[in-house]
Design an enzyme around this catalytic site. Sequence first.
Site, mmCIF file in Angstrom:
data_model
loop_
_atom_site.group_PDB
_atom_site.id
_atom_site.type_symbol
_atom_site.label_atom_id
_atom_site.label_comp_id
_atom_site.label_asym_id
_atom_site.label_seq_id
_atom_site.Cartn_x
_atom_site.Cartn_y
_atom_site.Cartn_z
ATOM 1 C CG HIS A 133 2.839 -7.128 5.503
ATOM 2 N ND1 HIS A 133 2.076 -6.519 4.522
ATOM 3 C CD2 HIS A 133 3.685 -6.167 5.962
ATOM 4 C CE1 HIS A 133 2.452 -5.259 4.400
ATOM 5 N NE2 HIS A 133 3.429 -5.022 5.256
ATOM 6 C CG HIS A 167 2.130 -0.972 8.223
ATOM 7 N ND1 HIS A 167 1.456 -2.150 8.000
ATOM 8 C CD2 HIS A 167 3.172 -0.961 7.352
ATOM 9 C CE1 HIS A 167 2.059 -2.823 7.030
ATOM 10 N NE2 HIS A 167 3.101 -2.112 6.617
ATOM 11 C CG ASP A 204 6.415 -2.992 7.640
ATOM 12 O OD1 ASP A 204 5.688 -3.943 7.294
ATOM 13 O OD2 ASP A 204 6.474 -1.922 7.010
ATOM 14 C CG HIS A 255 11.549 -3.108 5.050
ATOM 15 N ND1 HIS A 255 10.747 -3.817 5.928
ATOM 16 C CD2 HIS A 255 10.699 -2.442 4.235
ATOM 17 C CE1 HIS A 255 9.482 -3.586 5.636
ATOM 18 N NE2 HIS A 255 9.426 -2.750 4.625
#
Length: 304
Positions: A79, A238, A242, A265
């Site tokens: 973030h 969101h 990310d 991720h």
Amino acid sequence: MIHQRTLKAPVTASGVGLHSGDRIRLTLRPAPPDTGIVFRRTDLPEAADILCSPELVNDTRLSSTLVTPDGVRVGTIEHLMSALAGLGIDNLYVEMTAQETPIMDGSAAPFIYLLQTAGIVEQPAKKRFIRVLEPVGVAEGDKWVRLEPYDGFQVSLEISFDHPAFRLAPQKVDIDFARTSYIDEIARARTFGFMYEVETMARMGLGRGGSLDNAIVIDDEFVLNRDGLRFPDEFVRHKILDAIGDLYIIGHPLIAAFSGYKSGHAMNNQLLRQLLARPSAWEYVTFSHSEDVPSSFHRIPHLA
């Protein structure tokens, strides 16, 4: 020329770690040209500098975590990295008193506020971009991510959740940052999680600081947050937040189109490693005149 950027003055904030539950003090300090984004664990006896790089991302369980060869960890950085990308900040010292950054409200907006409060200055050095020259991709089952040549920065991302709360909202978003403001359309989108995941996360030692104040929480049917969603498609926004943070771990803005389906991720980091492993697929570029910069980067906010 297009200059590198750092902060005008240091700025400090405190918050809770999403996974550790620790109270964390975060200080952002100006750094000289060509420093990059450097993390410092000031709670350790020897506060070694950890330069942000894809090769150090060695834990991607629900966040991106840098792990040095001697085991020093700096977690939940995506973030903050997303906010730095959105404001075009190249050089920064990030000091923290625990092994992860504070979660704040679960979005990048508090970090944007902190950075703009400190003020942003240009430095006497050319900003370096990474231009993608050839398509690069990673796939695993039906999940995939890809970087392709593009004269700007664009993101196309799709998620897929078979859940009533998700069926009410679009699960795919396409954004070209030549026409879209990161601060207005992405920075405020919060992280999210399901009630049924809480027990699993607890067994993994994760999620100890999570609450309705710093995440969208979803039960079997509904969003539990009293104020609901900030955007109808906040979930996928969101994921874009990310992804922008994960990609900025490479240390430079990407001139490319990024796309993905059900990615996270781990795959985002694998994509960066694949890119760097193929020298023919990318190049460093600088710009002497602002009119030569792709229009996606014209929307980066003016200096504070």
